[in-house]
Design a protein around this motif. Structure first.
Motif: not given
Length: 177
Positions: A15-16, A21-25, A39-41, A59-61
């Motif tokens: 899942w990660l 990558g999308r979540l980090l962007m 840090d936020v991620l 893993p979450p939706d």
């Protein structure tokens, strides 16, 4: 049991790999720097892990993950804004009366006013101010010395500066007419 844990770990890794990558962007777009985004991620993933207890830690939706990243980024932004305001107040205070630590200014009227104002603070506030200003300790170190949290030390310091600023402003207005 080990097999189930390994499957769960593999699910999160997969899942990660696909969503990280999308979540980090997204976090990067919300925060302004890569370091803050990381840090936020990380904080978001910790929260997401806790939210997933009722789903057997699967893993979450993806929409939930983006919502959590958004909320954590907003929290981080508010904290950063409050920290910036506190720092500006401290800088303003120190710029205003920078000379008060100079022994040559011992007889200066402003230095005397400041000394009296500091002496008028409660013991708790005066102790934090003296450890911060004269000893140059961090709030964490002050917390260790006084057996209080670093947040309490920082709060006492901010409150003391506000009191001093009010008191000195009042005294200066009275003196200047």
């Amino acid at each position: 049991m080990k097999r189930k844990q390994q499957q769960l770990a593999d699910q999160w890794k997969s899942w990660l790999a696909s969503e990280g990558g999308r979540l980090l962007m997204y976090a990067r777009q919300r925060t302004g720097s890569l370091e803050e985004a990381e840090d936020v991620l990380q904080d978001s993933l910790i929260r997401l892990w806790g939210y997933q207890e009722e789903r057997a830690y699967r893993p979450p939706d993806v929409p939930l993950a983006f919502s959590v990243v958004r909320l954590v980024a907003m929290d981080a932004g508010r904290k950063k804004g409050r920290r910036k305001k506190r720092d500006e107040k401290v800088i303003q205070f120190h710029d205003y009366d920078e000379h008060w630590l100079d022994p040559a200014m011992e007889e200066d009227e402003d230095a005397l006013m400041l000394r009296e104002a500091v002496e008028g603070l409660s013991d708790k506030l005066r102790e934090v101010v003296s450890l911060k200003v004269w000893s140059g300790l961090t709030f964490a170190e002050i917390g260790e010395v006084l057996k209080i949290s670093h947040n309490t030390a920082a709060s006492r310091y901010r409150y003391a500066l506000e009191l001093l600023q009010r008191e000195l402003g009042h005294l200066k207005e009275a003196r200047n007419g």
